[in-house]
Scaffold this active site. Sequence first.
Site, mmCIF file in Angstrom:
data_model
loop_
_atom_site.group_PDB
_atom_site.id
_atom_site.type_symbol
_atom_site.label_atom_id
_atom_site.label_comp_id
_atom_site.label_asym_id
_atom_site.label_seq_id
_atom_site.Cartn_x
_atom_site.Cartn_y
_atom_site.Cartn_z
ATOM 1 N N ARG A 1 0.845 -1.184 0.000
ATOM 2 C CA ARG A 1 0.000 0.000 0.000
ATOM 3 C C ARG A 1 0.884 1.239 0.000
ATOM 4 O O ARG A 1 1.925 1.289 0.650
ATOM 5 C CB ARG A 1 -0.930 0.022 1.228
ATOM 6 C CG ARG A 1 -2.112 -0.928 1.117
ATOM 7 C CD ARG A 1 -3.081 -0.467 0.032
ATOM 8 N NE ARG A 1 -4.252 -1.316 -0.100
ATOM 9 C CZ ARG A 1 -4.362 -2.314 -0.948
ATOM 10 N NH1 ARG A 1 -3.345 -2.635 -1.729
ATOM 11 N NH2 ARG A 1 -5.485 -3.017 -1.028
ATOM 12 N N HIS B 1 -0.920 -0.351 -10.389
ATOM 13 C CA HIS B 1 -1.532 -1.282 -9.435
ATOM 14 C C HIS B 1 -1.954 -2.578 -10.144
ATOM 15 O O HIS B 1 -3.117 -2.988 -10.128
ATOM 16 C CB HIS B 1 -2.735 -0.643 -8.752
ATOM 17 C CG HIS B 1 -3.066 -1.265 -7.428
ATOM 18 N ND1 HIS B 1 -3.570 -0.551 -6.365
ATOM 19 C CD2 HIS B 1 -2.949 -2.543 -6.981
ATOM 20 C CE1 HIS B 1 -3.765 -1.360 -5.333
ATOM 21 N NE2 HIS B 1 -3.391 -2.588 -5.691
#
Length: 311
Positions: free
Chosen positions: A227, A274
């Site tokens: 993250r 991502h």
Amino acid sequence: MARVILVYEPKRAGTYADLLERAIPNPADYRLIPCTSREEAERAIGEAEILFCFRFPADLLQGAHRLRWIQAMAAGVDDLVAAPLPPGVLLTRIEGLFGTPMSEYAFAHMLAHAQQLRRVYAAQAERRWDPFRAETLAGKRLGVAGIGSIGLEVAVRGKAFGMEVWGLARTPGPRPHVDRVFTPDQVREFTAGVDFLVSTLPDTPETRGLIDPEGMKEGALLINVGRGATLDEGALLRAVRSGRIRAVLDVFAVEPLPGDHPFWTEPGITVTAHMSGLNRPDAIAAYCAENLRRFERGEPLRGVVDLARGY
């Protein structure tokens, strides 16, 4: 009356609903409602007993009066943990599906770094004969921040390449394929001692800003597939611009990464969208269907999230 399952995915909710309908037990007992937009989800959430979702608008959960269980179709659930959830709702996440693609992503970039592939490609483009001595991964020290199912897959491949593997974990104690385990109070020693650092950390109050890029070893490569909030992006930019480290980033504090963000044009940073988890709808649907079988039988579910800890 058929039990309502809301399937939310901004791009492929219909695909997931079709796959789930083929995979779940007794499909006639359920009514699947695929939703790709906030508006559709807002209309359906009030009657849903089960929610299968990816990036669900968490504020809509206040209207989930019949909801009993949320199955996130991803490994990360920080947005749902922070919602908060309606009382008594069980939250589960995907475990065990993303370790292989995410570890391969990490090693693709580690090998490219060691073999200096940017230099190779530039030399070819310029038709320039440029022999040099590349590095190897063997003998280097790999740090894995977050020794869950994904981190362990990274560690396994590190040992296969002949690397020494250090791990950063919430609690002490031995881990498979990890030569030395550090806890968060030892993070400075951990980050300063590795040649490659792969972070798979979730976003929790304890992990936010935990990784200090400016404290890393000179010449190290940082790869973040966990993250974005787990490291200070300003500190990372300073560390890269000083020539101290290079970085490969698949996750960011704000996604999509804004077009004017300096990461896009920084030569020492590789940006990907991502994508390290290689989303596989068929495998995710099968996982959700198996958890549904367990849910209906009252058996323990896979990937249950401890809401107090956030993972």
